[in-house]
Design a protein around this motif. Structure first.
Motif, mmCIF file in Angstrom:
data_model
loop_
_atom_site.group_PDB
_atom_site.id
_atom_site.type_symbol
_atom_site.label_atom_id
_atom_site.label_comp_id
_atom_site.label_asym_id
_atom_site.label_seq_id
_atom_site.Cartn_x
_atom_site.Cartn_y
_atom_site.Cartn_z
ATOM 1 N N UNK A 173 0.860 -1.083 0.024
ATOM 2 C CA UNK A 173 -0.041 -0.101 0.034
ATOM 3 C C UNK A 173 1.083 1.283 0.073
ATOM 4 N N UNK A 174 0.575 2.470 -0.771
ATOM 5 C CA UNK A 174 1.267 3.539 -1.077
ATOM 6 C C UNK A 174 0.735 4.660 -0.531
ATOM 7 N N UNK A 175 1.193 5.357 0.485
ATOM 8 C CA UNK A 175 0.536 6.470 1.050
ATOM 9 C C UNK A 175 1.541 7.632 1.098
ATOM 10 N N UNK A 176 0.918 8.639 0.532
ATOM 11 C CA UNK A 176 1.678 9.909 0.197
ATOM 12 C C UNK A 176 0.445 11.065 -0.116
ATOM 13 N N UNK A 177 0.705 12.243 0.504
ATOM 14 C CA UNK A 177 -0.422 13.244 0.269
ATOM 15 C C UNK A 177 0.011 13.982 -1.140
ATOM 16 N N UNK A 178 1.036 13.874 -1.635
ATOM 17 C CA UNK A 178 1.425 14.341 -2.995
ATOM 18 C C UNK A 178 1.203 13.289 -4.197
ATOM 19 N N UNK A 179 0.102 13.454 -4.931
ATOM 20 C CA UNK A 179 -0.070 12.771 -6.126
ATOM 21 C C UNK A 179 1.049 12.557 -6.927
ATOM 22 N N UNK A 180 1.875 13.348 -7.237
ATOM 23 C CA UNK A 180 3.043 13.380 -8.200
ATOM 24 C C UNK A 180 4.069 12.259 -7.516
ATOM 25 N N UNK A 181 4.047 12.341 -6.199
ATOM 26 C CA UNK A 181 4.997 11.645 -5.622
ATOM 27 C C UNK A 181 4.749 10.323 -5.715
ATOM 28 N N UNK A 182 3.358 9.825 -5.412
ATOM 29 C CA UNK A 182 2.799 8.427 -5.555
ATOM 30 C C UNK A 182 2.897 7.978 -6.893
ATOM 31 N N UNK A 183 2.748 8.780 -7.811
ATOM 32 C CA UNK A 183 2.865 8.345 -9.152
ATOM 33 C C UNK A 183 4.311 7.816 -9.654
ATOM 34 N N UNK A 184 5.132 8.612 -9.264
ATOM 35 C CA UNK A 184 6.680 8.509 -9.243
ATOM 36 C C UNK A 184 6.878 6.982 -8.766
ATOM 37 N N UNK A 185 6.463 6.932 -7.336
ATOM 38 C CA UNK A 185 6.952 5.787 -6.786
ATOM 39 C C UNK A 185 6.378 4.365 -7.276
ATOM 40 N N UNK A 186 4.776 4.627 -7.648
ATOM 41 C CA UNK A 186 4.358 3.498 -8.186
ATOM 42 C C UNK A 186 5.096 3.043 -9.516
#
Length: 214
Positions: A11-24
């Motif tokens: 599960x991936x949690x971060x309040x910044x969508x662009x950070x989540x997209x990069x990590x994913x």
């Protein structure tokens, strides 16, 4: 991971969508499945209740419920899902706070992709990870006067204890962070002082930095 074993589902949690997209994108290129994303700790807890995962990868600084508070709530409800916390803040207090909350790992966001992958796999396998204290600034401005080599090689556990001593942690705090008895930590500290031929923790840390032990 061993050949044929499956990569962890996270599960991936971060309040910044662009950070989540990069990590994913980064993780999925390495074969790690992202089961779901959340933009704060409360959403993470709600989704985790319906979708179990092998590891939670969460930012520490989030609105509504931050990463450390989220881990506390998970543990309070008996959820033992391993948690790896990410942050951009090089704060020596955070590894201890993360460990006390019940997180299995702590990593700065400037970790390399292989380091992040390795951390996820190791946490999924039951290991506890604390990122080393950054000693480069100390080394750049201070050289301990005694640069004679240590009398013996240091074990991996002794180096981990030394790094936490460098972060200013007491024996009791080190014991909690590393899941050891306080007496065991005292024994490690005594062995470290002997190997470095020093009588106190401050000199031990400075000499260890000078000799690049940590």
């Amino acid at each position: 991971m061993t050949a044929g074993s499956q990569a962890p589902r996270i599960a991936l949690a971060d309040d910044q969508a662009i950070v989540r997209a990069g990590l994913r994108a980064l993780l999925e290129r390495q074969g790690i499945k992202v089961a779901f994303e959340a933009d704060d700790g409360r959403q993470l807890l709600e989704r985790l209740a319906a979708t179990p995962v092998d590891v939670v990868l969460s930012d520490i600084r989030m609105p509504v419920l931050d990463g450390i508070a989220t881990v506390r709530e998970l543990r309070a409800h008996g959820d033992t899902t391993p948690v790896l916390l990410l942050t951009t803040f090089d704060d020596s207090e955070l590894p201890l706070l993360a460990a006390e909350a019940g997180a299995q790992g702590f990593l700065l966001k400037d970790a390399t992709p292989p380091e992040l992958y390795d951390a996820i796999v190791r946490v999924a396998a039951g290991e506890t990870l604390l990122q080393p204290v950054n000693t480069a600034p100390v080394r750049s401005r201070y050289q301990y006067h005694d640069d004679s080599p240590p009398s013996e090689r240091f074990s991996q556990r002794e180096v981990a204890v030394l790094r936490l001593i460098a972060g200013g942690y007491s024996n009791r705090e080190i014991a909690r962070a590393m899941f050891l008895a306080e007496g065991t930590v005292k024994n490690y500290v005594s062995a470290i002082l002997d190997k470095l031929d020093t009588r106190d923790r401050t000199r031990a840390v400075l000499k260890a930095i000078t000799l690049r032990v940590i």
